[in-house]
Scaffold this motif. Sequence first.
Motif, mmCIF file in Angstrom:
data_model
loop_
_atom_site.group_PDB
_atom_site.id
_atom_site.type_symbol
_atom_site.label_atom_id
_atom_site.label_comp_id
_atom_site.label_asym_id
_atom_site.label_seq_id
_atom_site.Cartn_x
_atom_site.Cartn_y
_atom_site.Cartn_z
ATOM 1 N N PRO A 186 6.882 10.325 -7.298
ATOM 2 C CA PRO A 186 8.104 9.910 -7.995
ATOM 3 C C PRO A 186 8.799 11.065 -8.713
ATOM 4 C CG PRO A 186 6.315 8.390 -8.446
ATOM 5 C CD PRO A 186 5.714 9.576 -7.744
ATOM 6 N N GLN A 187 10.127 10.954 -8.791
ATOM 7 C CA GLN A 187 10.934 11.955 -9.478
ATOM 8 C C GLN A 187 10.559 12.003 -10.953
ATOM 9 O OE1 GLN A 187 14.815 10.229 -8.461
ATOM 10 N NE2 GLN A 187 15.367 12.239 -7.643
ATOM 11 N N ALA A 188 10.208 13.174 -11.442
ATOM 12 C CA ALA A 188 9.816 13.328 -12.850
ATOM 13 C C ALA A 188 10.953 12.980 -13.797
ATOM 14 C CB ALA A 188 9.330 14.753 -13.099
ATOM 15 N N GLU A 189 12.199 13.219 -13.387
ATOM 16 C CA GLU A 189 13.326 12.896 -14.267
ATOM 17 C C GLU A 189 13.643 11.405 -14.309
ATOM 18 O OE1 GLU A 189 14.938 14.314 -10.279
ATOM 19 O OE2 GLU A 189 13.465 15.050 -11.719
ATOM 20 N N GLU A 190 13.074 10.638 -13.375
ATOM 21 C CA GLU A 190 13.315 9.195 -13.310
ATOM 22 C C GLU A 190 12.115 8.370 -13.802
ATOM 23 O OE1 GLU A 190 15.996 7.494 -11.660
ATOM 24 O OE2 GLU A 190 17.109 9.296 -11.150
ATOM 25 N N VAL A 191 10.912 8.852 -13.510
ATOM 26 C CA VAL A 191 9.693 8.054 -13.684
ATOM 27 C C VAL A 191 8.711 8.765 -14.616
ATOM 28 C CG1 VAL A 191 7.730 7.046 -12.457
ATOM 29 C CG2 VAL A 191 10.001 7.024 -11.401
ATOM 30 N N ALA A 192 8.395 8.117 -15.741
ATOM 31 C CA ALA A 192 7.450 8.682 -16.712
ATOM 32 C C ALA A 192 6.003 8.307 -16.385
ATOM 33 C CB ALA A 192 7.801 8.211 -18.122
ATOM 34 N N TRP A 193 5.797 7.131 -15.777
ATOM 35 C CA TRP A 193 4.470 6.625 -15.401
ATOM 36 C C TRP A 193 4.665 5.697 -14.225
ATOM 37 C CZ3 TRP A 193 3.138 1.533 -14.934
ATOM 38 C CH2 TRP A 193 1.779 1.258 -14.725
ATOM 39 N N HIS A 194 3.642 5.609 -13.345
ATOM 40 C CA HIS A 194 3.739 4.684 -12.218
ATOM 41 C C HIS A 194 2.352 4.274 -11.736
ATOM 42 C CE1 HIS A 194 2.964 8.391 -9.993
ATOM 43 N NE2 HIS A 194 2.559 7.620 -8.995
ATOM 44 N N ALA A 195 2.311 3.135 -11.053
ATOM 45 C CA ALA A 195 1.097 2.648 -10.397
ATOM 46 C C ALA A 195 1.499 1.533 -9.429
ATOM 47 C CB ALA A 195 0.100 2.104 -11.418
ATOM 48 N N PHE A 196 0.671 1.314 -8.425
ATOM 49 C CA PHE A 196 0.807 0.131 -7.581
ATOM 50 C C PHE A 196 -0.104 -0.927 -8.184
ATOM 51 C CE2 PHE A 196 2.426 3.174 -4.471
ATOM 52 C CZ PHE A 196 3.446 2.450 -3.870
ATOM 53 N N LEU A 197 0.472 -2.057 -8.594
ATOM 54 C CA LEU A 197 -0.285 -3.108 -9.277
ATOM 55 C C LEU A 197 -0.302 -4.388 -8.447
ATOM 56 C CD1 LEU A 197 1.130 -2.732 -12.911
ATOM 57 C CD2 LEU A 197 -0.926 -1.685 -11.934
ATOM 58 N N PRO A 198 -1.428 -5.108 -8.482
ATOM 59 C CA PRO A 198 -1.460 -6.420 -7.821
ATOM 60 C C PRO A 198 -0.434 -7.358 -8.479
ATOM 61 C CG PRO A 198 -3.670 -5.736 -8.496
ATOM 62 C CD PRO A 198 -2.706 -4.769 -9.106
#
Length: 173
Positions: free
Chosen positions: A128-140
């Motif tokens: 993910p773009q660092a300028e757009e996304v601070a944290w991410h995960a694929f969650l159920p």
Amino acid sequence: MSAADEILDIVDEHDRVVGRSPRGAVYAGGLRHRCVFVQARDAEGRIFVHRRTPEKLVFPSLYDMFVGGVVGAGESYDDAALREAEEELGVRGLPRPRFLFKFLYDDGGGRTWWSAVYEVRCEADVQPQAEEVAWHAFLPEEEVRRRLDEWEWVPDGLAAYERLVGDAGPDRS
């Protein structure tokens, strides 16, 4: 060119183009425009969830269960959905997102846009773009539902998710 200078189509309540304006002026003036929301799922059917960066012009630092953004002037919803999904997920070669539905988002406080909702399968490793996304995960999906009352979500994405779940039932994998 900065994000605020990007030219957007201004649309009416029927999604007909009535003008064009820079994004900064669109936001400042509460002008109706077009956006895309793409629900990305991995090979296991989990939903890509992220927290927006504090620098975002709209809904900074809030959680979202869609990737997406504004539709550029003259751009189709379908093209914007693919472009935004690849940009925000940081991948190339995604299948074209599948259109699900469109609705008019209006918060009653000057934020209103036509919102086209899509889904896409993303089996690649995301960057993910660092300028757009601070944290991410694929969650159920069950965890996303559990977090609805715990995390502060972008209101337009929440409205899209509620329509998606209401239209399609809870299991979209």
